[in-house]
Design an enzyme around this catalytic site. Structure first.
Site, PDB file in Angstrom:
ATOM      1  N   ARG A  73       1.156  -1.578   0.284  1.00 58.09           N
ATOM      2  CA  ARG A  73      -0.253   0.441  -0.147  1.00 58.09           C
ATOM      3  C   ARG A  73       0.939   1.856   0.274  1.00 58.09           C
ATOM      4  O   ARG A  73       0.439   1.939  -0.794  1.00 58.09           O
ATOM      5  CB  ARG A  73      -1.054   0.163   0.670  1.00 58.09           C
ATOM      6  CG  ARG A  73      -2.208  -0.700   0.672  1.00 58.09           C
ATOM      7  CD  ARG A  73      -2.224  -1.876   2.697  1.00 58.09           C
ATOM      8  NE  ARG A  73      -1.427  -2.482   2.817  1.00 58.09           N
ATOM      9  CZ  ARG A  73      -1.685  -3.757   1.860  1.00 58.09           C
ATOM     10  NH1 ARG A  73      -2.724  -3.344   1.546  1.00 58.09           N
ATOM     11  NH2 ARG A  73      -0.318  -4.514   2.383  1.00 58.09           N
ATOM     12  N   THR A  74       1.475   1.824   1.072  1.00 58.10           N
ATOM     13  CA  THR A  74       2.771   2.362   0.751  1.00 58.10           C
ATOM     14  C   THR A  74       3.319   2.913  -0.465  1.00 58.10           C
ATOM     15  O   THR A  74       3.095   4.116  -1.068  1.00 58.10           O
ATOM     16  CB  THR A  74       3.231   3.187   2.019  1.00 58.10           C
ATOM     17  OG1 THR A  74       2.809   1.959   3.051  1.00 58.10           O
ATOM     18  CG2 THR A  74       3.956   3.787   2.403  1.00 58.10           C
ATOM     19  N   LYS A 102      27.012  -4.148  -1.489  1.00 63.46           N
ATOM     20  CA  LYS A 102      27.727  -4.056  -1.943  1.00 63.46           C
ATOM     21  C   LYS A 102      28.682  -3.127  -0.403  1.00 63.46           C
ATOM     22  O   LYS A 102      29.650  -2.636  -1.180  1.00 63.46           O
ATOM     23  CB  LYS A 102      28.640  -2.397  -3.212  1.00 63.46           C
ATOM     24  CG  LYS A 102      28.213  -3.742  -3.764  1.00 63.46           C
ATOM     25  CD  LYS A 102      28.432  -2.382  -5.574  1.00 63.46           C
ATOM     26  CE  LYS A 102      27.569  -2.544  -6.850  1.00 63.46           C
ATOM     27  NZ  LYS A 102      27.494  -1.540  -7.846  1.00 63.46           N
ATOM     28  N   ARG A 123      11.295   3.867   3.429  1.00 64.83           N
ATOM     29  CA  ARG A 123      10.870   2.710   4.217  1.00 64.83           C
ATOM     30  C   ARG A 123      12.308   2.194   5.057  1.00 64.83           C
ATOM     31  O   ARG A 123      12.965   1.506   4.077  1.00 64.83           O
ATOM     32  CB  ARG A 123       9.761   1.794   3.443  1.00 64.83           C
ATOM     33  CG  ARG A 123       9.281   0.464   5.222  1.00 64.83           C
ATOM     34  CD  ARG A 123       8.350  -0.261   5.049  1.00 64.83           C
ATOM     35  NE  ARG A 123       7.044   0.509   5.064  1.00 64.83           N
ATOM     36  CZ  ARG A 123       5.520   0.114   4.821  1.00 64.83           C
ATOM     37  NH1 ARG A 123       5.965  -1.473   4.739  1.00 64.83           N
ATOM     38  NH2 ARG A 123       5.173   0.563   5.365  1.00 64.83           N
ATOM     39  N   HIS A 151       4.697   6.237  11.447  1.00 60.34           N
ATOM     40  CA  HIS A 151       4.415   5.372  10.254  1.00 60.34           C
ATOM     41  C   HIS A 151       3.703   6.954   9.961  1.00 60.34           C
ATOM     42  O   HIS A 151       2.531   7.212   9.389  1.00 60.34           O
ATOM     43  CB  HIS A 151       3.124   4.214  10.570  1.00 60.34           C
ATOM     44  CG  HIS A 151       3.686   4.307   8.277  1.00 60.34           C
ATOM     45  ND1 HIS A 151       3.473   5.036   7.641  1.00 60.34           N
ATOM     46  CD2 HIS A 151       3.102   3.017   7.645  1.00 60.34           C
ATOM     47  CE1 HIS A 151       3.888   3.929   6.438  1.00 60.34           C
ATOM     48  NE2 HIS A 151       2.733   2.724   6.397  1.00 60.34           N
TER      49      HIS A 151
HETATM   50  N1   CP Z   1      -0.207  -0.559   5.755  1.00 58.09           N
HETATM   51  C1   CP Z   1       0.874  -0.779   5.257  1.00 58.09           C
HETATM   52  O1   CP Z   1       1.925   0.296   5.540  1.00 58.09           O
HETATM   53  O2   CP Z   1       1.215  -1.411   4.331  1.00 58.09           O
HETATM   54  P1   CP Z   1       2.205  -1.593   3.575  1.00 58.09           P
HETATM   55  O3   CP Z   1       3.271  -2.797   4.468  1.00 58.09           O
HETATM   56  O4   CP Z   1       1.582  -2.847   2.620  1.00 58.09           O
HETATM   57  O5   CP Z   1       3.122  -0.371   2.895  1.00 58.09           O
END
Ligand code: CP
Length: 326
Positions: A73-74, A102, A123, A151
Site C-alpha cells: 500500500r505505502t 556492496k 521505509r 508511520h
Molecule cells: N499500511 C501499510 O503500511 O501497508 P504496506 O506495508 O503494504 O505498505
C-alpha cells in the site's frame, strides 16, 4: 463521503501555512491545525486520485521511493500519487538490487536519492532511520515506516478515514487492537487521536501493550486510555475498531510470537455484540485477525482506508513541493 469533511475541517488554514521543503518524519512534527489543513486539502485530491480529473501540478518533479522493507500500500499509493500529479518516480522495492548489497551506507544511498530527485520516501527496518535520512538530504524526506517507530503518512490517512466515515474524532470511542508494542501505525495514531480528543481503548495481550513512552505523550492531551486484554469488553462501546496484525518480523524471539499469535479474531459472530455503526479499520496487510466474511459487512472500511492513502499522499507531495492546486 466528501461532504463529511466539509465544515469539520477548515480549508482557510492552508492559505496561511507553508509546508514547502518540510520533512515528514513523525506525526508529532505537525500541529492539530496543520493536520486539519492537510486533510482538508486531501479532500480536494479525491477526483484526481480516482482519475476523474487530471493535473500536471508536479510536472518535472521526481520522487524517490527507497523501500528497505516490503510494502504494497505505502509504496504503490505514493507512486500512484506522484503519477496522478504528473510527476515521475524512481526507486527500489528491494535493497539487494542496489549498491547496499556492496556495503553502501544508508546515508550515502540517501545522498544519491537527494541528487537525483526532489522528494524522498523511505521505509526502513531501523527506528530513527528517517530522521537520520532527513539530516543527509536537502529534499523533503517522508517516513514510510521506520521499524517499530512511526508511520506518519499512514496516520494522516487513518485520521482522514475516521473523519470521513464518522464526521469527527472528538468524543468518539476508538479501540486499537493487537500488536500495540511493535505497531508503528498505532504509535503514530494513538498520539494523533489523543490530540483530536478521542476516547482511547488499548486492547492487546499484556506482552504487546502500548509502550509507556507513547502513553506518557498522550497524557499531555488530558486523555486517559483504558487498557484491556478483552476484545469483547472493548467492542461494546467502540465507534471505531482499529485492528493490527501481530507482526512476526518484529519479534526477537519466535517463542514469544507463538504465545500471542492468533489471540484475536474479528468475525461476524463477534460483531453481533458491536454498535450498529461501528467501523473496522486495519492498516493492512491482514493475516488471520479479520475473517474475510467481515469484508461484506458495512463495518469494513479497510479497503476504502487503503485507497485514502492516494489523496492524502497527493496532498503531502503537493504541499512539500510548494505547488498547490488553485
Ligand atoms: N499500511 C501499510 O503500511 O501497508 P504496506 O506495508 O503494504 O505498505
Amino acid at each position: 463521503m466528501n461532504n463529511h469533511l466539509k465544515g469539520y475541517l477548515l480549508p482557510l488554514f492552508l492559505s496561511t501555512m507553508d509546508f514547502t521543503g518540510r520533512d515528514v518524519v513523525s506525526i508529532k512534527d505537525f500541529s492539530k491545525k496543520e493536520i486539519e489543513a492537510i486533510l482538508s486539502y486531501a479532500k480536494t485530491m479525491i477526483p484526481y486520485a480516482k482519475g476523474e480529473k487530471t493535473t500536471d501540478l508536479l510536472k518535472g518533479k521526481v520522487l524517490s521511493t527507497l523501500f528497505f522493507e516490503p510494502s504494497t500500500r505505502t509504496r504503490f499509493s505514493f507512486e500512484s500519487a506522484m503519477n496522478r500529479l504528473g510527476g515521475h518516480v524512481i526507486g527500489f522495492a528491494e535493497p539487494s538490487a542496489t549498491s547496499q548489497k556492496k556495503g553502501e551506507s544508508l546515508a550515502d544511498t540517501v545522498r544519491m536519492a537527494d541528487a537525483y530527485s526532489d522528494l524522498i520516501v523511505l521505509r526502513h527496518h531501523q527506528e530513527g532511520a528517517a530522521r537520520l535520512a532527513a539530516e543527509f538530504a536537502n529534499a523533503p524526506v517522508l517516513n514510510a515506516g521506520d521499524g517499530a517507530g512511526q508511520h506518519p503518512t499512514q496516520c494522516l490517512l487513518d485520521l482522514f478515514t475516521i473523519i470521513t466515515e464518522k464526521k469527527r474524532i472528538k468524543g468518539k470511542t476508538i479501540a486499537l487492537l493487537g500488536d500495540l508494542k511493535y505497531g508503528r501505525t498505532v504509535h503514530s495514531l494513538a498520539y494523533a487521536l489523543a490530540m483530536f480528543g478521542a476516547e482511547l481503548t488499548f486492547v492487546s495481550p499484556k506482552s504487546l501493550a502500548m509502550p509507556k513512552e507513547v502513553i506518557s505523550e498522550i497524557t499531555q492531551f488530558n486523555i486517559e486510555p483504558y487498557a484491556t486484554a478483552s476484545l469483547e469488553a472493548a467492542l461494546k462501546d467502540a465507534d471505531v475498531l482499529y485492528v493490527t496484525r501481530i507482526q512476526r518480523e518484529r519479534f526477537p524471539d519466535a517463542e514469544e510470537y507463538n504465545k500471542v499469535v492468533g489471540t484475536y479474531k474479528v468475525d461476524t459472530a463477534l460483531l453481533e455484540k458491536a454498535k450498529i455503526n461501528l467501523i473496522i479499520m486495519h492498516p493492512l496487510p491482514r493475516v488471520t485477525e479479520i475473517d474475510p466474511e467481515v469484508d461484506k459487512t458495512p463495518h469494513a472500511v479497510y479497503f476504502t482506508q487503503a485507497f485514502n492513502g492516494v489523496p492524502v499522499r497527493m496532498a503531502l507531495l503537493s504541499l512539500l513541493s510548494g505547488r498547490k492546486l488553485a
